[in-house]
Design an enzyme around this catalytic site. Structure first.
Site, short mmCIF file in Angstrom:
data_model
loop_
_atom_site.label_atom_id
_atom_site.label_comp_id
_atom_site.label_asym_id
_atom_site.label_seq_id
_atom_site.Cartn_x
_atom_site.Cartn_y
_atom_site.Cartn_z
N GLU A 189 -36.75 49.25 -11.52
CA GLU A 189 -35.40 49.83 -11.53
C GLU A 189 -34.51 49.11 -12.54
O GLU A 189 -34.77 47.96 -12.91
CB GLU A 189 -34.82 49.66 -10.10
CG GLU A 189 -33.43 50.25 -9.93
CD GLU A 189 -32.99 50.31 -8.47
OE1 GLU A 189 -33.69 49.74 -7.59
OE2 GLU A 189 -31.95 50.93 -8.20
N GLU A 224 -33.25 57.74 -1.45
CA GLU A 224 -32.44 57.23 -0.32
C GLU A 224 -31.18 58.07 -0.15
O GLU A 224 -30.07 57.55 -0.10
CB GLU A 224 -32.12 55.75 -0.49
CG GLU A 224 -33.38 54.90 -0.47
CD GLU A 224 -33.17 53.41 -0.19
OE1 GLU A 224 -32.02 52.93 -0.21
OE2 GLU A 224 -34.18 52.73 0.05
N GLU A 270 -41.16 52.37 -1.84
CA GLU A 270 -40.48 51.07 -1.87
C GLU A 270 -40.98 50.27 -0.69
O GLU A 270 -40.78 50.67 0.47
CB GLU A 270 -38.95 51.23 -1.81
CG GLU A 270 -38.38 51.79 -3.09
CD GLU A 270 -36.85 51.76 -3.16
OE1 GLU A 270 -36.24 50.85 -2.56
OE2 GLU A 270 -36.29 52.64 -3.83
N GLN A 305 -40.20 44.87 -6.57
CA GLN A 305 -40.30 45.63 -7.80
C GLN A 305 -41.15 44.83 -8.78
O GLN A 305 -41.30 43.62 -8.60
CB GLN A 305 -38.91 45.88 -8.37
CG GLN A 305 -38.02 46.72 -7.46
CD GLN A 305 -36.73 47.20 -8.16
OE1 GLN A 305 -36.53 47.02 -9.35
NE2 GLN A 305 -35.83 47.80 -7.35
O1 AHR Z 1 -35.30 48.00 -4.40
C1 AHR Z 1 -33.94 47.73 -4.24
C2 AHR Z 1 -33.19 48.88 -3.59
O2 AHR Z 1 -33.64 49.04 -2.28
C3 AHR Z 1 -33.38 50.24 -4.19
O3 AHR Z 1 -32.54 50.47 -5.26
C4 AHR Z 1 -33.02 51.16 -3.07
O4 AHR Z 1 -33.67 52.40 -3.16
C5 AHR Z 1 -33.40 50.35 -1.84
O5 AHR Z 1 -32.40 50.34 -0.90
#
Ligand code: AHR
Length: 492
Positions: free
Chosen positions: A24, A172, A294, A343
């Site tokens: 991200e 989300e 995620e 991530q």
């Molecule tokens: O990975 C960090 C954040 O966690 C992401 O941006 C979001 O989708 C989730 O709440």
């Protein structure tokens, strides 16, 4: 206690996309972690770090999700195309309030995927974007004929369309993606996905935003109202040892935090089981995939770092979380067709950490490297009997494990001993294997310290080692797993 491996019973296929990643525009994931720019002294190809690409190729990253996360529902893709010096500078309001110069956009992301050799998974904007904007992004990416977006792409230096399979319609949307009710999002999903077109031979796999953790109502409503319009639906679940206000540190944690972290990571099994049961009600033929796009650990940020950057160290504890979670995904491989660890670099449960030109591979990276043998392999029937790991008045399984057979016929068994104090003996009754010429080899990842981790000064403090603490007579395999370890065995 004896476990059984029925090597002639195939339970499913482990989709390689379970080994997917998520990157991200957050903290130092994209900028510095991946993108350094063409003029950087850090060795790069077209602005993308060579060391990072090499490391990601080594673990065979199959698919990469981008640009978010919460950032996706604030992202307007047209800000990230054209000459870089003209691109809009904006505030990354969600993550640290820093300036986003949009230097890493669609072309740069597609170049990154080409360099890694992975498939792109693009997440579109429902929260603050329009149907037209999403529709045009897909046209820009995949249309090969004469059209305004194809012409724009060509003006920006790319004549041929790209091939894009995975496209997420919102992220989300129950939270940062618009705080919607499931009924409302289900209707928006139906609308937006209508204009996510298939151009030419390109076929889009449409992905709906699924629930947060145990929000079973969200799953039920989405499946009831929109199942026929989706190819997959997502699930997000993070392992937070403490509370959201006080999550606990990434290193220097207590034994109890070790135990609680693993206990909470194991909750993924219950989550997938219950969400799958709801999906089965509306999709008994299992056409729709569950994508856990995620997952991972979420701790307090490293002291002195920007709280909005979510930068945390990564230790042996994270290796165990990765190992046991991947085992859970294997077990559910008939429904779970993709997962994306959060991530890839410098954010949350990262596989790579960077600082300037320095790079460190984390214990989680090593688990992805050891486990890559399971990608696209057949899941075999392994009934694992292990004791329980009891501490602090609670009990969890001591060992988790799965087995698969790859295209060359090699069997791999991945075993995690969660117990931080005791070795664990696992005796496996080998059935359906020709015992005559069985050769077993192994690799393990462990350490004396619960929070063993790699730093830029000591990048190899914790790394996989050859493992030979096993015996076999061809019909039984007796393995002595070190305490707090992740082990992969190969049977040929
Ligand atoms: O990975 C960090 C954040 O966690 C992401 O941006 C979001 O989708 C989730 O709440």
């Amino acid at each position: 206690m004896s476990s059984v491996l029925n090597a002639d019973t195939i339970k499913g296929k482990i989709n390689k996309n379970i080994y997917g990643h998520f990157s991200e525009h957050l903290g130092r994931c994209i900028y510095e972690g991946i993108w350094v720019g063409e003029d950087s002294p850090i060795p790069n190809t077209n602005g993308i770090r060579n060391d990072v690409v090499e490391a990601l190729k080594q673990i065979r990253v199959p698919v990469l999700r981008w640009p978010g996360g919460c950032f996706a529902d604030e992202y307007h893709w047209k800000d990230g195309i054209g000459p870089r010096e003209n691109r809009k500078r904006m505030i990354n309001t969600h993550w640290g309030g820093v300036v986003e110069n949009n230097h890493f956009g669609t072309h740069e992301f597609m170049e990154l995927c080409a360099q890694i050799g992975c498939e792109p998974y693009i997440n579109g904007n429902v929260g603050s974007g329009t149907v037209q904007e999403m529709s045009e992004w897909v046209e820009y990416l995949t249309f090969g004929g004469v059209s305004p977006m194809a012409e724009l792409r060509e003006e920006n230096g790319r004549e041929q369309p790209w091939s894009v399979t995975y496209f997420g319609v919102g992220n989300e949307n129950w939270g940062c993606g618009g705080n919607m009710r499931p009924e409302y999002y289900a209707d928006l999903y139906r609308q937006y996905q209508t204009y996510v077109r298939n151009y030419g031979d390109n076929r889009i796999h449409r992905i709906a935003c699924g629930p947060n953790s145990d929000d079973y109502n969200w799953m039920d409503v989405l499946m009831r109202e929109a199942a026929r319009y989706m190819d997959s639906i997502t699930l997000h679940y993070y392992t937070v040892p403490g509370t959201w206000g006080n999550k606990g540190p990434a290193t220097g944690f207590s034994r109890e935090e070790w135990f609680t972290t693993l206990e909470k990571a194991l909750f993924m099994d219950e989550l997938i089981t219950k969400h799958s049961t709801i999906m089965d009600k509306y999709d008994p033929d299992q056409r729709i995939g569950l994508i856990v796009d995620e997952w991972g650990t979420w701790y307090d940020v490293e002291p002195g770092t920007n709280p909005g950057f979510l930068y945390q160290q990564n230790s042996l504890r994270d290796a165990l979380v990765a190992g046991l979670t991947l085992n859970i995904f294997h077990k559910h491989c008939n429904r779970v067709r993709m997962a994306n660890i959060a991530q890839t670099i410098n954010v949350l449960q990262a596989v790579i950490l960077t600082e300037g030109e320095k790079i460190a591979l984390t214990p989680t990276y090593h688990v992805f490297d050891m486990y890559k043998v399971h990608q696209d392999a057949e899941l075999l029937d392994l009934n694992l009997e292990s004791g329980t790991y009891s501490a602090f008045g609670r009990a969890i399984p001591e060992v988790t494990g799965t087995a698969s057979r790859d295209a060359e016929g090699k069997i791999h068994i991945s075993l995690c001993n969660l117990n931080d104090e005791s070795a664990s003996t696992v005796t496996i009754d080998l059935r359906g294997i020709s015992a005559a010429s069985l050769t077993v080899t192994g690799t393990t990842l462990t350490s004396e310290e619960l929070d063993a981790h790699n730093t830029f000064e000591q990048p190899d403090r914790i790394a996989p080692k050859p493992f030979d603490a096993f015996k076999t007579d061809g019909t039984h395999l007796v393995v002595e797993l070190p305490s707090k370890s992740v082990t992969v065995l190969e049977l040929v």
